[in-house]
Design an enzyme around this catalytic site. Structure first.
Site, mmCIF file in Angstrom:
data_model
loop_
_atom_site.group_PDB
_atom_site.id
_atom_site.type_symbol
_atom_site.label_atom_id
_atom_site.label_comp_id
_atom_site.label_asym_id
_atom_site.label_seq_id
_atom_site.Cartn_x
_atom_site.Cartn_y
_atom_site.Cartn_z
ATOM 1 N N LYS A 1 -20.209 -10.599 66.609
ATOM 2 C CA LYS A 1 -19.960 -9.843 67.840
ATOM 3 C C LYS A 1 -21.057 -8.503 67.680
ATOM 4 O O LYS A 1 -21.252 -8.231 66.583
ATOM 5 C CB LYS A 1 -18.585 -9.320 67.882
ATOM 6 C CG LYS A 1 -18.078 -8.621 66.687
ATOM 7 C CD LYS A 1 -16.473 -8.543 66.710
ATOM 8 C CE LYS A 1 -15.994 -7.340 65.735
ATOM 9 N NZ LYS A 1 -14.545 -7.924 65.743
ATOM 10 N N TYR B 1 -33.804 22.972 66.058
ATOM 11 C CA TYR B 1 -33.079 23.633 67.069
ATOM 12 C C TYR B 1 -32.007 24.753 66.622
ATOM 13 O O TYR B 1 -31.376 24.452 65.598
ATOM 14 C CB TYR B 1 -32.305 22.492 67.831
ATOM 15 C CG TYR B 1 -33.163 21.646 68.658
ATOM 16 C CD1 TYR B 1 -34.136 22.177 69.670
ATOM 17 C CD2 TYR B 1 -33.419 20.207 68.577
ATOM 18 C CE1 TYR B 1 -34.867 21.540 70.621
ATOM 19 C CE2 TYR B 1 -34.011 19.549 69.374
ATOM 20 C CZ TYR B 1 -34.953 20.069 70.550
ATOM 21 O OH TYR B 1 -35.697 19.632 71.352
#
Ligand SMILES: *Cc1c(COP(=O)(O)O)cnc(C)c1O
Length: 382
Positions: A56, A277
């Protein structure tokens, strides 16, 4: 499958575009030989019980078609996907031979499409049972399916009352070739939990009401709960891909992936420099830094393991993880030892998938399936 076909499938798996090794910011190495070895290791524990492959979410992000081709070389001929669309794609990739089961069942109205594609639903409800029975009747042929019962997870599968109802309904399974009666364990990775034994007993009780068919209960961790959980078919996913099925013990599986990121730039900064940042890190001494081309846009969780490795040296992240880059402190390395274009290790011998997951407060499964569409993917060991 020929090598040429496998190569063209790899192209598809790389997000439809082939990012060359030279062009890519990071390289994901997927060791198909290790996946095969892991399948052999699980089979050795299963003592003759059949062992499927769970594919999956595109083979836990590693390429369902490639993984299937590798497992088929081990004689594996039963695969599980979650969604019908995944099943259709996998059927196209691997051809008509192996059985492909759709774990989440079929959305109403998609039954004919599934039957035409030669896929087997996992029937999770009385409504799904009726719909599959009607398609079998309209096609005037028997159709294969698995029937899932909910033995105590409350996610997918027929609830006990539903099992009791279909068990006494005349012709409920007419035209349906029940390949497996199955259920799924909620706490298989916690072997000491009574929930496992409770689910196993409930599974026993429920399956006895249904037509006689082979049974399947164990996922990866379930295999390690012992032979009482093995039944006729095991359904491992994570362990095939190297995730530890026994979280508090040494990993019995081989690692499958390696992740390396490329150095985009190096620089030196003075004491006091604000890095990244928010200037979330400030240099408390002169530092040498390297910026690598991998970030949360590649599925590297902002809180995942916070160091990369180069020739045995640990290179801590400094500042925040950006979308496309991370800044490393490389002061531990001799000057100019690491240059633009060099590769540092994010996942490999120094840091496993489970290590990275632990830092992010998540599980190896999520780290695997998150890993990026922008990487160059290198399949080895085929
Ligand atoms: C995902 C899944 C598996 C495989 O589980 P792993 O823990 O990855 O081995 C098996 N069965 C069902 C029903 C699943 O949803």
């Amino acid at each position: 499958m020929s090598d040429a076909e496998v190569t063209s499938l790899q192209t598809v798996a790389a997000g439809g575009s082939t990012v060359s090794e030279a062009a890519a910011g990071a390289i994901l190495t997927i060791d198909l030989g290790a996946i095969r070895e892991n399948h052999r290791r699980l089979k050795a524990r299963l003592n003759g019980v059949r062992c499927a492959g769970v594919l999956k979410a595109d083979g836990y992000g590693l390429g369902a078609a490639q993984v299937a081709a590798a497992l088929m070389k081990e004689g594996c001929d039963i695969f599980f996907v979650a969604l019908l669309g995944e099943g259709i794609a996998l059927r196209k990739a691997i051809g008509p031979g192996p059985d492909i089961f759709v774990l989440n069942g079929l959305p109403p109205g998609s039954e004919a499409e599934a039957a035409t594609a030669g896929l087997c639903p996992v029937i999770n409800s009385a409504i799904q049972l009726k719909a599959w029975r009607e398609i079998a009747r309209s096609m005037a042929k028997g159709l294969p399916a698995a029937v899932q019962v909910d033995s105590g997870m409350a996610r997918l599968g027929m609830a006990p009352a539903e099992v009791e109802a279909v068990a006494v309904e005349a012709g409920a399974f007419e035209g349906i070739d029940i390949r497996f009666v199955m259920s799924h364990l909620a706490r298989a990775d916690e072997p000491q939990e009574a929930a496992n034994e409770n689910q196993r007993r409930e599974f026993e009780r429920l399956r006895k009401m249904l037509p006689v068919a082979p049974a399947s209960l164990a996922n990866s961790s379930g295999i390690f709960l012992g032979p009482a959980y093995h039944y006729d078919l095991a359904r491992p996913g994570a362990a095939l891909y190297g995730v530890n099925p026994m979280p508090n013990e040494p990993n019995p599986m081989l690692p499958v992936i390696g992740l390396q990121a490329k150095v985009a730039q190096t620089r030196e900064v003075d004491t006091g420099a604000g890095i990244g940042y928010g200037h979330a890190h400030q240099a408390d001494a002169p530092l040498r830094l390297a910026t690598i081309s991998l970030g949360y846009g590649d599925g590297w969780h902002r809180r995942a393991a916070s160091a990369a490795w180069f020739e045995g040296a640990r290179l801590p992240f400094v500042g925040r993880v950006s979308m496309d880059s991370i800044i490393l402190d490389i002061s531990a390395l001799p000057a100019s030892r690491l240059r633009e274009g060099d590769l540092v290790e994010l996942i490999g011998p120094s840091q496993s998938v489970d290590d990275a997951a632990g830092h992010a407060g998540t599980i190896g499964y999520e780290v695997l399936i998150s890993l990026g569409a922008r990487f160059h993917r290198r399949y080895i060991g085929a």
